[in-house]
Design an enzyme around this catalytic site. Structure first.
Site, short mmCIF file in Angstrom:
data_model
loop_
_atom_site.label_atom_id
_atom_site.label_comp_id
_atom_site.label_asym_id
_atom_site.label_seq_id
_atom_site.Cartn_x
_atom_site.Cartn_y
_atom_site.Cartn_z
N CYS A 224 -1.12 -3.14 -10.66
CA CYS A 224 -1.42 -1.39 -10.62
C CYS A 224 -2.44 -1.27 -11.55
O CYS A 224 -1.98 -1.03 -12.96
CB CYS A 224 -0.48 -0.32 -10.15
N ALA B 5 -5.49 -5.68 2.62
CA ALA B 5 -5.05 -4.20 2.03
C ALA B 5 -5.59 -3.75 3.01
O ALA B 5 -4.95 -3.23 4.13
CB ALA B 5 -5.05 -3.41 0.77
N ARG B 6 -7.11 -2.82 2.36
CA ARG B 6 -7.44 -1.98 3.28
C ARG B 6 -8.15 -1.59 4.41
O ARG B 6 -7.82 -1.75 5.33
CB ARG B 6 -9.09 -1.33 2.25
N MET C 31 1.06 -1.04 0.44
CA MET C 31 -0.14 -0.14 0.21
C MET C 31 0.96 0.85 -0.23
O MET C 31 1.82 1.35 0.54
CB MET C 31 -1.00 0.53 0.82
N VAL C 32 0.22 2.29 -0.48
CA VAL C 32 1.09 3.57 -1.30
C VAL C 32 1.62 4.29 -0.12
O VAL C 32 0.39 4.46 0.02
CB VAL C 32 1.04 4.30 -2.00
#
Length: 559
Positions: free
Chosen positions: A142, A267-268, A44-45
């Site tokens: 991506c 991720a989130r 995750m950026v």
């Protein structure tokens, strides 16, 4: 003519070939085991920097990915052993910033993700990080414009030759496991064909986000497609894209079962509260944020990344008094005050500054850290080429000033009233950082700290003038004045009781988890209904196609 010697040589070569082949298969099997039955935190950026990665390790993640790093950025970096922090740092030579920091504690857990479209560049990067990470992953999923325009990420999905070149080069050239993370294609047959090609390259595992490059988080994840992929591949399949379905730890296992995958990548759901990784259950969000900030302070994490990550943890709690105070923060120190870590911040900063002083690298690396208070600042006067120079280490932090008391404005007012000569500004650029000086009545005033903005560097020089002339209070520029940041002032003055805020966050977090569970159940029902509808539609289409084919055959036969 075949001689006895040549036959012997042929047999030896054949034996060696089989031995090497067997060895490779054993190594591949061992490397693949690293990705079987695992819970993995996705790249995750701005989130997956060292502090967040270490926190996920504390909470039980098996593997954690770094944020994506583009190959060109890595290749223009320099590596530094940071004895102050006990880390290995990769520094961008163009601006002096640390973009990848790692430590021995995460060595067996961290997977370095690279953005690339060239096999040789990818291999060079792999060699650079090989001693410090547990594996290398190539981003092939991506969908962002930046990646697509650079021929990276999801742009690779339609370039099988390039995929094969990159992955085989990495597998053959590195001693650590190589994986890639993809998105599914528009049709199942195309997706399966792509995954088989990737497996043949010798990768240890494949991560699959169950959405196409056109789809976004609001669209349902295609768990059925991941399930079909898992059926045809022998390497571990890592299922990704299920945060809509994951609201507590038990949901991770359910997502794995629904997709038939070897492992799950989240991720989130982890970004919102990474204590979801704990089998024992969630920790209060306040506790998670405090533990994250301790790592940020300990490992000198960039303020912008730290704030971004906490902001994503708070979500709707940004509307609380503490949340509003947090949004006003301009430094990591201010964030630490809100969560009761001011003393810890000062202690760690003192250790880091002492270490930097003994190693004598702070100035040469362009460190732009704000001193903790005015008490730590010294004004130094010296002479350079016959001119008096006044120096002071201070940075311009916009949130520490009202619009009516900006440094250059106060300086201009003083110069006008006293009819002084100046001001004249000059600049020095070092590795894209600005250092400004302001000359007033023949004396040059400058800050020893660099800024990323030319305009801010001039404000910093003006602050030095104001302090040197005794025109402002000792706290000017170091702390926000009354009214500059209303909510932050309220919190730091403790007008909002900590225990009340903590309980509010816990209550809101519990309510949010309950709502998310309800939403998850609704989404599952919707997704199941959509899946049934899709299968019915496909079945109908197959029947129509079959009828058309039969008609065609009859027509062809008649003709």
């Amino acid at each position: 003519m075949i001689t006895k010697t040549s036959v012997t040589e042929l047999l030896v070569r054949t034996a060696w070939h089989h031995l090497a082949s067997s060895t490779i298969k054993v190594q591949k099997c061992n490397m693949s085991d690293q990705y079987r039955g695992k819970v993995i935190v996705a790249p995750m950026v701005r989130v997956c920097t060292l502090p967040f990665r270490l926190l996920t390790v504390d909470y039980g993640t098996d593997l954690v990915y770094t944020e994506e790093t583009v190959d060109y950025k890595m290749l223009r970096s320099i590596k530094r052993q940071n004895d102050v922090l006990g880390t290995v740092d990769f520094i961008d030579k163009s601006d002096g910033t640390v973009f990848f920091r790692t430590c021995e504690r995460e060595r067996s857990k961290v997977i370095f993700q690279i953005g690339t479209n060239d096999a040789q560049r990818a291999l060079k990067v792999g060699k650079m990080v090989e001693p410090y990470v547990a594996g290398l992953d190539v981003n092939m999923g991506c969908p962002k414009e930046f990646s697509l325009k650079g021929g990276m990420g999801a742009a690779l999905l339609t370039q099988p030759d390039k995929i094969k070149s990159i992955l085989t080069t990495l597998v053959q050239g590195l001693t650590i496991p190589v994986t890639c993370k993809i998105r599914i294609l528009d049709s199942l047959p195309e997706t399966l064909e792509l995954c088989k090609l990737i497996e043949e390259c010798g990768v240890a595992a494949i991560g699959v986000h169950g959405r196409t490059r056109q789809e976004r988080p609001r669209h349902p994840n295609h768990n059925d497609v991941i399930r079909e992929i898992a059926k045809v591949l022998t390497i571990p399949v890592i299922a990704n894209g299920g945060s809509r379905e994951i609201s507590r730890h038990d949901d991770i296992k359910k997502f794995q079962q629904d997709t038939g995958a070897s492992s799950v990548m989240i991720a989130r759901a982890a970004m919102w509260n990474c204590s979801i990784l704990r089998p024992e259950g969630f920790l209060p969000l306040d506790t998670v944020i405090e533990q994250y900030l301790r790592y940020c302070i300990q490992y000198d994490n960039p303020f912008t990344y730290s704030k971004y990550t906490v902001q994503n943890m708070l979500r709707e709690l940004q509307d609380t008094p503490r949340g509003k105070a947090f949004l006003e923060t301009q430094t990591l120190q201010e964030i630490s005050i809100i969560w009761g870590l001011e003393d810890y911040f000062k202690t760690q900063l003192a250790k880091q500054n002492e270490g930097r002083k003994s190693l004598n690298f702070e100035m040469s690396e362009g460190k732009t850290a704000m001193p903790p208070s005015a008490d730590h600042v010294k004004i130094v006067e010296r002479e350079e080429n016959g001119q008096k120079v006044v120096e002071m280490p201070i940075q311009f932090i916009r949130g520490n000033f009202n619009n009516a008391d900006l440094p250059k404005m106060l300086l201009n007012t003083h110069v006008f009233r006293k009819q002084l000569k100046g001001p004249m500004y000059s600049h020095v650029i070092v590795d894209k950082f600005f250092s400004a000086s302001v000359t007033v009545d023949g004396v040059r005033y400058t800050s020893t700290l660099r800024e990323k903005s030319k305009r801010y560097s001039e404000q910093g020089a003006a602050i030095v003038f104001l302090h040197a002339m005794g025109l402002v209070s000792k706290t000017y520029g170091f702390v926000p004045p009354q009214g500059a940041r209303k909510y932050l002032t309220e919190v730091t003055r403790q007008t909002v009781k900590e225990d009340v805020m903590s309980n509010e966050i816990v209550r809101n977090n519990d309510a949010r988890i309950e709502n998310e569970e309800t939403d998850c159940k609704k989404r599952r029902l919707e997704d199941d209904s959509a899946s049934v509808s899709l299968h019915q539609q496909e079945s109908s289409q197959e029947t129509d196609t079959s009828r058309n084919n039969n008609k065609s055959s009859i027509t062809d036969g008649a003709s």
